[in-house]
Design a protein around this motif. Structure first.
Motif: not given
Length: 387
Positions: A4-32
């Protein structure tokens, strides 16, 4: 094993509420990177995601655009259309996790309960409802009250109506306004939940959480749950059985009843990160949001070990009518050791709308979950909503 390498892939999320927000916050340090699709312009996730596609959750053109910009698709809301996602996944080659077939099961609570019962998962007695007479018959068989549930469209407690007597059957069915089912009312000691993760070839469970609901809305989660060791292990067993029925990688919020006799019964399932798992951001080695990112990508899962006893309390819209949202008097939260504030970035406050949450972790060996719960309630009471 794939490197596995980073920067990594892009995830498309259907929904951009608070759960989408916290998913994006968690993804950033992983290079996703994360791109979200949501009908609300400048949705809560927009501030931290790479981009937002403004479109309805079932908009075929919007989801196709999302699929073409992402390496994998997931969702943070059950309103995602499984048929559209399945078709676009086949046409674009962009996989979806959890699988659209899981969404199809989850979308209809009656289908969900039947499949789980067939798999041996313990559930409360239930039946299909076609008319008010079916509710009255259920009261004859199960006793009053019973819980009437909308089969579709309801989540986070929406569409659940307690029916106290046969005389209330007509009004209750009218309030649901659609296909319905009815369940016996569970005499429970407490409501608990297991946040479980289905990875590529591994399964993980977070420590058991105890949930406090009021008016069908989650108010607090207490970890560890104040359950016996035997009940806790039984909850994990049921959660793992539930995962066997679900198809596809990701986080699953599994809500359970701990009955007064110690039995564990399934309440509902959310095929996504869940409000009762928000405490994991501060409370465990790896949050439920990072686990969802890892899982849908097929990456190794992180540790779910508890850092310390933790309590989460929701900040609900304390307003009488909708208006612009602003949270005031947060000083005490910021000054309290072990307390963390999470504001979801919603522009409009509505009565009982989830606007944020506060997590309180133990600040020493002497802190019990009861002490943490008292602190969390005091901190919540100190803040004010301005709209």
């Amino acid at each position: 094993m794939t490197t596995l390498r980073t920067p990594g892939p892009t995830i498309g999320v259907v929904g951009g509420g608070q759960l989408g927000r916290m998913l994006a916050e968690a993804a950033a340090p992983l290079g996703v990177e994360v791109v979200v699709l949501d009908p609300t312009p400048d949705c809560p996730a927009a501030l931290v995601a790479r981009d937002q596609i403004v479109a309805d959750f079932d908009d075929e053109a919007g989801i196709r655009d999302l699929a073409e910009r992402a390496d994998i698709l997931t969702f943070e809301i059950e309103l995602a259309d499984q048929n559209v996602m399945d078709r676009i996944s086949e046409e674009t080659g962009t996989p979806v996790h959890p699988k659209p077939s899981t969404l199809e099961t989850i979308h209809d609570k009656l289908v969900q309960k039947r499949e789980l019962e067939d798999a041996g998962v313990p559930v409360p007695p239930f039946r299909k409802v076609d008319d008010a007479d079916d509710i009255r018959a259920a009261i004859d068989d199960y006793g009053a009250p019973v819980m009437l549930k909308a089969r579709t469209g309801g989540y986070d407690g929406r569409g659940n109506v307690p029916v106290e007597s046969k005389a209330d059957a007509e009004d209750a069915l009218e309030s649901v306004a659609g296909p319905a089912m009815v369940e016996s009312f569970v005499d429970f000691e407490r409501e608990v939940s297991v946040i479980a993760v289905k990875g590529d070839d591994e399964v993980a469970t977070f420590p058991l959480g105890e949930n406090v609901h009021e008016d069908e809305i989650l108010r607090e989660t207490i970890v560890p749950a104040r359950s016996s060791e035997a009940v806790t292990e039984r909850a994990y067993d049921v959660a793992r059985d539930v995962l066997e029925v679900m198809d596809g990688r990701g986080v699953y919020g599994i809500e359970l009843f701990e009955a007064t006799d110690g039995e564990i019964l399934l309440n509902e399932i959310a095929p996504r990160p869940h409000n009762s798992g928000h405490w994991t951001i501060e409370g465990t080695q790896t949050s439920q949001f990072e686990q969802h990112i890892r899982a849908v990508l097929g990456w190794p899962l992180g540790s779910t070990a508890l850092r310390s006893p933790t309590v989460m309390t929701n900040l609900l819209g304390d307003v009488e009518e909708e208006g612009l949202a602003q949270l005031g008097d947060i000083d005490e939260i910021l000054e309290t050791p072990g307390a963390s504030l999470h504001w979801y970035g919603k522009h409009q406050a509505r009565p009982l709308r989830k606007m944020g949450h506060v997590t309180v972790t133990a600040d020493g060996d002497d802190d019990s979950v009861d002490d943490l719960l008292e602190t969390a309630r005091d901190l919540k009471a100190a803040v004010t909503f301005q709209s």
